[in-house]
Design a protein around this motif. Structure first.
Motif, short mmCIF file in Angstrom:
data_model
loop_
_atom_site.label_atom_id
_atom_site.label_comp_id
_atom_site.label_asym_id
_atom_site.label_seq_id
_atom_site.Cartn_x
_atom_site.Cartn_y
_atom_site.Cartn_z
N ALA A 7 1.00 -0.98 -0.17
CA ALA A 7 -0.24 0.02 -0.50
C ALA A 7 1.13 1.15 0.18
O ALA A 7 -0.01 1.91 0.42
CB ALA A 7 -1.03 0.00 1.12
N ARG A 8 1.84 1.05 -0.05
CA ARG A 8 3.06 2.52 0.09
C ARG A 8 3.60 2.62 -2.14
O ARG A 8 4.16 1.16 -2.00
CB ARG A 8 3.90 1.42 0.37
N THR A 9 3.42 3.74 -2.30
CA THR A 9 3.66 4.67 -3.64
C THR A 9 5.91 3.97 -4.21
O THR A 9 5.74 4.26 -2.89
CB THR A 9 3.49 4.94 -4.47
N VAL A 10 5.76 3.52 -4.38
CA VAL A 10 7.50 3.59 -4.42
C VAL A 10 8.30 3.47 -6.45
O VAL A 10 7.36 3.14 -7.44
CB VAL A 10 8.12 1.67 -4.70
N GLU A 11 8.79 4.72 -6.51
CA GLU A 11 9.10 4.67 -7.36
C GLU A 11 10.43 4.10 -8.00
O GLU A 11 11.33 3.90 -7.15
CB GLU A 11 9.26 6.32 -7.71
N ASN A 30 18.06 11.16 -3.97
CA ASN A 30 17.32 10.34 -4.58
C ASN A 30 17.90 9.30 -5.29
O ASN A 30 19.44 9.30 -5.51
CB ASN A 30 16.01 10.66 -4.82
N ARG A 31 17.31 8.58 -6.39
CA ARG A 31 17.71 7.53 -7.53
C ARG A 31 18.72 7.94 -8.32
O ARG A 31 19.33 7.88 -8.92
CB ARG A 31 16.53 6.42 -8.03
N ASP A 51 13.88 4.30 -5.25
CA ASP A 51 13.71 5.58 -4.30
C ASP A 51 13.79 4.94 -3.54
O ASP A 51 12.57 4.23 -3.06
CB ASP A 51 13.05 6.36 -4.57
N LEU A 52 14.52 5.83 -1.70
CA LEU A 52 13.90 5.20 -0.77
C LEU A 52 13.33 5.68 -0.53
O LEU A 52 12.93 6.75 -0.69
CB LEU A 52 15.32 5.08 0.10
N ARG A 53 12.19 5.09 0.41
CA ARG A 53 11.40 6.06 1.06
C ARG A 53 11.24 7.03 1.58
O ARG A 53 12.18 7.64 2.40
CB ARG A 53 10.75 5.06 2.56
N GLY A 54 10.65 7.85 1.34
CA GLY A 54 11.03 9.77 2.21
C GLY A 54 11.67 10.12 0.99
O GLY A 54 11.58 11.44 1.14
N PHE A 55 12.04 9.69 -0.20
CA PHE A 55 12.96 10.54 -1.29
C PHE A 55 12.46 9.91 -2.89
O PHE A 55 11.66 8.69 -2.37
CB PHE A 55 14.09 9.98 -1.19
N GLY A 56 12.65 10.93 -3.51
CA GLY A 56 12.19 10.67 -4.83
C GLY A 56 10.62 10.74 -4.50
O GLY A 56 10.43 11.86 -4.33
N GLY A 57 10.43 9.63 -5.88
CA GLY A 57 8.89 9.59 -5.42
C GLY A 57 8.42 8.53 -5.06
O GLY A 57 7.06 8.23 -5.02
N SER A 58 9.33 8.10 -3.43
CA SER A 58 8.14 7.10 -2.51
C SER A 58 8.08 7.60 -1.37
O SER A 58 8.75 8.75 -1.10
CB SER A 58 9.43 6.23 -2.75
N VAL A 59 6.86 6.81 -1.19
CA VAL A 59 6.02 7.51 -0.10
C VAL A 59 6.82 7.47 1.21
O VAL A 59 7.22 5.94 1.36
CB VAL A 59 4.61 7.03 -0.21
N GLU A 174 17.54 19.57 -2.27
CA GLU A 174 16.17 20.70 -1.99
C GLU A 174 14.60 19.28 -2.20
O GLU A 174 14.05 20.11 -1.49
CB GLU A 174 16.34 21.54 -2.64
N SER A 175 15.22 18.81 -3.36
CA SER A 175 13.30 17.66 -3.72
C SER A 175 12.75 16.82 -1.83
O SER A 175 11.77 16.02 -1.94
CB SER A 175 13.51 16.94 -5.07
N ALA A 176 14.09 16.84 -1.59
CA ALA A 176 14.17 16.05 -0.15
C ALA A 176 12.89 16.17 1.08
O ALA A 176 12.49 17.12 0.88
CB ALA A 176 15.30 14.97 0.50
N THR A 177 11.92 15.06 1.27
CA THR A 177 10.75 15.68 2.31
C THR A 177 11.60 15.39 3.40
O THR A 177 12.67 15.21 3.85
CB THR A 177 9.47 14.35 2.42
N VAL A 178 11.20 16.82 4.08
CA VAL A 178 11.51 16.85 5.88
C VAL A 178 11.53 15.59 6.66
O VAL A 178 12.37 15.45 7.52
CB VAL A 178 11.01 17.80 6.54
#
Ligand code: MLT
Length: 264
Positions: A7-11, A30-31, A51-59, A174-178
């Motif tokens: 149930a988690r989006t992974v890019e 990210n990747r 992409d690791l979770r919380g980075f790039g397109g991975s939730v 800069e695209s990383a999420t906190v």
């Protein structure tokens, strides 16, 4: 590419054919740091780049996260892609910590390790303090403040004059999420010592170091190369911490040579 795992989006990227080669990025990246690798190595392997979770397109998903969580995520993605056999697990910096956690948890799924710009040992007290300061900085000022602090240490002095490359690395950071940054910092701060994992590992191991890595001196790579029984150390001239972007051709050449000696 995008999929849903638990149930988690992974890019991720999935290109080429042959033995699976998983490339795990570092922090706070990210990747995209592996673009030159998935483009340059897909004629030699099936290159899978999450992409690791919380980075790039991975939730980031719910629940507690430690360094093993990221390794579990890699395993779950490979499962989702139908990859049950052994893979070559390559990690750069934090990606290396995750690669070693993966070997601890899934030893039967590892054909070889590639450990780039990373170390086996845990954080010392000073390192842990630094993580806590970075967590506070990320929470107060966001990803751009983290990027600002880290950017000067990411590339070799030579590449620091390459404005396009510097801008690319900045954009990635800069695209990383906190929440992604904080979870990664906590995971790195609390990670166990992977030296015993490396001492037990007998499959082929490629250690890649950047001659100009400002975060990890060559001595760190030499210690890892001595610990791993079946290892070779390649030092990339003019390469800083993100050696995959800094010296992509030399990085790919080292991996290609190594792949020749690794069976499925
Ligand atoms: C990384 O590049 O992944 C990090 O700088 C590693 C670390 O902070 O230990």
């Amino acid at each position: 590419m995008r999929t849903t795992v638990n149930a988690r989006t992974v890019e991720y990227e999935d290109v080429g054919q042959g033995i699976p080669l998983v490339l795990i990025h570092g922090y706070p990246l990210n990747r995209m740091v592996w673009q030159a690798q998935w483009e340059g190595l897909s004629d030699s392997a099936r290159v899978i780049v999450p992409d690791l979770r919380g980075f790039g397109g991975s939730v980031i998903g719910a629940g507690p996260i430690d360094i093993g969580t990221y390794a579990d995520d890699v395993r779950e993605l490979l499962d989702a892609l139908g990859i049950q056999g052994r893979a070559i697990i390559c990690g750069l910096s934090m990606g290396g910590y995750i690669a070693l956690a993966y070997e601890r948890r899934y030893p039967d799924h590892v054909a070889a390790l590639i450990l780039a710009n990373t170390k086996a040992g845990p954080d010392n007290e000073q390192g842990k303090e630094g993580r806590n300061k970075s967590i506070a900085l990320a929470n107060e000022k966001g990803a751009s403040a983290i990027a600002e602090a880290m950017l000067p240490k990411m590339l070799s002095p030579k590449s620091s004059n390459n404005t396009e490359l510097v801008a690319q690395v900045r954009r990635i950071m800069e695209s990383a999420t906190v929440p992604g940054i904080v979870a990664a910092l906590e995971s790195m701060r609390d990670r166990p010592d992977s030296t015993p994992t490396l001492l037990e590992f007998s499959a082929p191991t490629l250690i890649i170091a950047g001659a100009d890595d400002q975060l990890f001196p060559l001595s760190v790579a030499q210690v890892m190369a001595q610990a791993a029984r079946n290892s070779q150390l390649v030092i990339l001239p003019d390469a800083g911490h993100i050696s995959s972007m800094d010296q992509p051709a030399a990085f790919n050449q080292a991996v290609k040579e190594f792949l020749k000696g690794v069976g499925e």
